[in-house]
Each structure stands twice: as structure tokens, then as C-alpha cells.
Design a protein around this motif. Sequence first.
Motif, PDB file in Angstrom:
ATOM      1  N   ARG A   1     -57.543  20.523  16.276  1.00  0.00           N
ATOM      2  CA  ARG A   1     -56.808  19.278  16.546  1.00  0.00           C
ATOM      3  C   ARG A   1     -57.287  18.146  15.630  1.00  0.00           C
ATOM      4  O   ARG A   1     -56.490  17.332  15.177  1.00  0.00           O
ATOM      5  CB  ARG A   1     -56.939  18.887  18.015  1.00  0.00           C
ATOM      6  N   TYR A   2     -58.578  18.094  15.374  1.00  0.00           N
ATOM      7  CA  TYR A   2     -59.121  17.068  14.479  1.00  0.00           C
ATOM      8  C   TYR A   2     -58.563  17.255  13.071  1.00  0.00           C
ATOM      9  O   TYR A   2     -58.067  16.310  12.452  1.00  0.00           O
ATOM     10  CB  TYR A   2     -60.654  17.131  14.468  1.00  0.00           C
ATOM     11  N   LYS A   3     -58.610  18.469  12.569  1.00  0.00           N
ATOM     12  CA  LYS A   3     -58.106  18.751  11.218  1.00  0.00           C
ATOM     13  C   LYS A   3     -56.602  18.505  11.128  1.00  0.00           C
ATOM     14  O   LYS A   3     -56.111  17.991  10.122  1.00  0.00           O
ATOM     15  CB  LYS A   3     -58.442  20.182  10.813  1.00  0.00           C
ATOM     16  N   ASP A   4     -55.888  18.851  12.179  1.00  0.00           N
ATOM     17  CA  ASP A   4     -54.447  18.620  12.210  1.00  0.00           C
ATOM     18  C   ASP A   4     -54.137  17.129  12.145  1.00  0.00           C
ATOM     19  O   ASP A   4     -53.244  16.698  11.421  1.00  0.00           O
ATOM     20  CB  ASP A   4     -53.842  19.247  13.469  1.00  0.00           C
ATOM     21  N   MET A   5     -54.912  16.346  12.864  1.00  0.00           N
ATOM     22  CA  MET A   5     -54.726  14.896  12.846  1.00  0.00           C
ATOM     23  C   MET A   5     -54.968  14.353  11.439  1.00  0.00           C
ATOM     24  O   MET A   5     -54.187  13.572  10.918  1.00  0.00           O
ATOM     25  CB  MET A   5     -55.668  14.241  13.858  1.00  0.00           C
ATOM     26  N   LEU A   6     -56.029  14.793  10.783  1.00  0.00           N
ATOM     27  CA  LEU A   6     -56.333  14.324   9.433  1.00  0.00           C
ATOM     28  C   LEU A   6     -55.283  14.787   8.419  1.00  0.00           C
ATOM     29  O   LEU A   6     -54.877  14.034   7.549  1.00  0.00           O
ATOM     30  CB  LEU A   6     -57.700  14.843   8.982  1.00  0.00           C
ATOM     31  N   ARG A   7     -54.858  16.018   8.547  1.00  0.00           N
ATOM     32  CA  ARG A   7     -53.899  16.598   7.607  1.00  0.00           C
ATOM     33  C   ARG A   7     -52.557  15.873   7.669  1.00  0.00           C
ATOM     34  O   ARG A   7     -51.870  15.736   6.664  1.00  0.00           O
ATOM     35  CB  ARG A   7     -53.724  18.089   7.928  1.00  0.00           C
ATOM     36  N   ASN A   8     -52.183  15.412   8.842  1.00  0.00           N
ATOM     37  CA  ASN A   8     -50.887  14.775   9.021  1.00  0.00           C
ATOM     38  C   ASN A   8     -50.954  13.248   8.963  1.00  0.00           C
ATOM     39  O   ASN A   8     -50.022  12.575   9.366  1.00  0.00           O
ATOM     40  CB  ASN A   8     -50.255  15.224  10.341  1.00  0.00           C
ATOM     41  N   THR A   9     -52.050  12.737   8.442  1.00  0.00           N
ATOM     42  CA  THR A   9     -52.191  11.293   8.312  1.00  0.00           C
ATOM     43  C   THR A   9     -51.172  10.773   7.309  1.00  0.00           C
ATOM     44  O   THR A   9     -50.985  11.336   6.235  1.00  0.00           O
ATOM     45  CB  THR A   9     -53.620  10.932   7.853  1.00  0.00           C
ATOM     46  N   TYR A  10     -50.519   9.720   7.687  1.00  0.00           N
ATOM     47  CA  TYR A  10     -49.474   9.105   6.880  1.00  0.00           C
ATOM     48  C   TYR A  10     -50.015   8.552   5.562  1.00  0.00           C
ATOM     49  O   TYR A  10     -49.366   8.602   4.537  1.00  0.00           O
ATOM     50  CB  TYR A  10     -48.835   7.992   7.711  1.00  0.00           C
ATOM     51  N   ARG A  11     -51.223   8.026   5.584  1.00  0.00           N
ATOM     52  CA  ARG A  11     -51.813   7.374   4.413  1.00  0.00           C
ATOM     53  C   ARG A  11     -52.754   8.315   3.671  1.00  0.00           C
ATOM     54  O   ARG A  11     -53.281   9.260   4.238  1.00  0.00           O
ATOM     55  CB  ARG A  11     -52.615   6.154   4.846  1.00  0.00           C
ATOM     56  N   ASP A  12     -52.982   8.000   2.403  1.00  0.00           N
ATOM     57  CA  ASP A  12     -54.022   8.687   1.636  1.00  0.00           C
ATOM     58  C   ASP A  12     -55.355   8.105   2.069  1.00  0.00           C
ATOM     59  O   ASP A  12     -55.521   6.882   2.119  1.00  0.00           O
ATOM     60  CB  ASP A  12     -53.822   8.470   0.139  1.00  0.00           C
ATOM     61  N   LEU A  13     -56.294   8.976   2.369  1.00  0.00           N
ATOM     62  CA  LEU A  13     -57.596   8.526   2.845  1.00  0.00           C
ATOM     63  C   LEU A  13     -58.651   8.722   1.768  1.00  0.00           C
ATOM     64  O   LEU A  13     -58.734   9.789   1.156  1.00  0.00           O
ATOM     65  CB  LEU A  13     -57.999   9.295   4.105  1.00  0.00           C
TER      66      LEU A  13
ATOM     67  N   ILE B   1     -51.236  10.038  16.883  1.00  0.00           N
ATOM     68  CA  ILE B   1     -50.095   9.115  16.956  1.00  0.00           C
ATOM     69  C   ILE B   1     -50.319   7.932  16.012  1.00  0.00           C
ATOM     70  O   ILE B   1     -49.436   7.548  15.245  1.00  0.00           O
ATOM     71  CB  ILE B   1     -49.869   8.629  18.402  1.00  0.00           C
ATOM     72  N   VAL B   2     -51.522   7.369  16.047  1.00  0.00           N
ATOM     73  CA  VAL B   2     -51.856   6.229  15.196  1.00  0.00           C
ATOM     74  C   VAL B   2     -51.765   6.616  13.717  1.00  0.00           C
ATOM     75  O   VAL B   2     -51.240   5.868  12.897  1.00  0.00           O
ATOM     76  CB  VAL B   2     -53.272   5.692  15.546  1.00  0.00           C
ATOM     77  N   ALA B   3     -52.250   7.805  13.383  1.00  0.00           N
ATOM     78  CA  ALA B   3     -52.291   8.243  11.989  1.00  0.00           C
ATOM     79  C   ALA B   3     -50.934   8.697  11.471  1.00  0.00           C
ATOM     80  O   ALA B   3     -50.524   8.316  10.375  1.00  0.00           O
ATOM     81  CB  ALA B   3     -53.298   9.389  11.849  1.00  0.00           C
ATOM     82  N   ASP B   4     -50.245   9.487  12.267  1.00  0.00           N
ATOM     83  CA  ASP B   4     -49.034  10.150  11.792  1.00  0.00           C
ATOM     84  C   ASP B   4     -47.770   9.370  12.129  1.00  0.00           C
ATOM     85  O   ASP B   4     -46.961   9.077  11.257  1.00  0.00           O
ATOM     86  CB  ASP B   4     -48.972  11.559  12.388  1.00  0.00           C
ATOM     87  N   GLU B   5     -47.602   9.017  13.368  1.00  0.00           N
ATOM     88  CA  GLU B   5     -46.358   8.392  13.797  1.00  0.00           C
ATOM     89  C   GLU B   5     -46.302   6.897  13.474  1.00  0.00           C
ATOM     90  O   GLU B   5     -45.256   6.378  13.105  1.00  0.00           O
ATOM     91  CB  GLU B   5     -46.133   8.625  15.286  1.00  0.00           C
ATOM     92  N   ILE B   6     -47.434   6.206  13.621  1.00  0.00           N
ATOM     93  CA  ILE B   6     -47.453   4.772  13.360  1.00  0.00           C
ATOM     94  C   ILE B   6     -47.856   4.501  11.910  1.00  0.00           C
ATOM     95  O   ILE B   6     -47.411   3.545  11.305  1.00  0.00           O
ATOM     96  CB  ILE B   6     -48.386   4.036  14.344  1.00  0.00           C
ATOM     97  N   GLY B   7     -48.691   5.353  11.346  1.00  0.00           N
ATOM     98  CA  GLY B   7     -49.084   5.220   9.953  1.00  0.00           C
ATOM     99  C   GLY B   7     -50.145   4.175   9.683  1.00  0.00           C
ATOM    100  O   GLY B   7     -50.196   3.607   8.595  1.00  0.00           O
ATOM    101  N   LEU B   8     -51.023   3.919  10.647  1.00  0.00           N
ATOM    102  CA  LEU B   8     -52.088   2.936  10.456  1.00  0.00           C
ATOM    103  C   LEU B   8     -53.243   3.556   9.668  1.00  0.00           C
ATOM    104  O   LEU B   8     -53.300   4.768   9.471  1.00  0.00           O
ATOM    105  CB  LEU B   8     -52.568   2.395  11.795  1.00  0.00           C
TER     106      LEU B   8
END
Length: 143
Positions: free
Chosen positions: A16-28, A68-75
Motif C-alpha cells: 500500500r505504501y509503494k502503491d501510494m508513492l507510485r501513483n503520486t500526482y507530482r514528481d517527488l 487520496i492526498v497524493a493521487d486524487e488531490i495532487g498535493l
Amino acid sequence: MDEIGFKKEEEEIVKRYKDMLRNTYRDLTNDDKSLIRKAFDVAKEAHKDQRRKTGEPYIYHPLAVAKIVADEIGLGATSIACALLHDVVEDTQYTIEDISKLFNPKVAKIIDGLTKISNIDHQNLSLQSENYRKLLLTLSEDV
């Protein structure tokens, strides 16, 4: 829980952690990833003995919020870290001061705002409005 069940839970948490990072809207950046990883590690440790009513590890909830914050909202990274940490002060022995020392005052300020919003049912309407205003102003700094 037996060792196999514990290992499966650990694997699911990492997935779940890796999935959250992988689907992050922004380049980190590497610094962003370090901040998020530190927040994940602190949240995971803080919630290690907590379970949801379903019996699942509590860390699934902060991970879902962070997704949600990373992928859907894109923060950005600060907001993702705060999403991971949002229940740490409320539900564990950690304080806002601890968060400030472990991370930085900005992260602590956002967590403090999120904690105040979660207690909103016990406050009057004008104070609720002020808390929302503070949260939005704080989050706008991370746009």
C-alpha cells in the motif's frame, strides 16, 4: 496473530505504501521521498498496536488518506507526510512538539490544524470556521 499472518500484513502495508508513492500526482525529489518515508515510519510505529474495528492494522487508514492526498488531490510531499501523520497526535503518545522536533514546524502546524478540525463537533460554529480557515491557509503554503 501467527508469524505468517504478521508477515502477510507487513507485505500488505509495504504494498500500500509503494502503491501510494507510485501513483503520486507530482514528481517527488529524493528529499520529498525521505520526508514521506520518515512520516510513514513514524506513523507505522506509532500505530503498531492499533487495529481498526474490522481487525485490520490501523496504518491502512493513514495510507489510504495519503493516497487520496497524493493521487486524487495532487498535493505535495509535506501534505502527503501530514496525511500519514494525521492521527498520530490524537491517537498515540506523540505530541505536536514531538512532531515539530522530528519533522519541522510547518508539518507540526498542519497536524495541529488537522487535530483541531477532528474535534470540531465539540466547538461552536465561529471557532469551526476559524479552524477551517487556518487549515486552508496552512495547506495553501504547500501548493
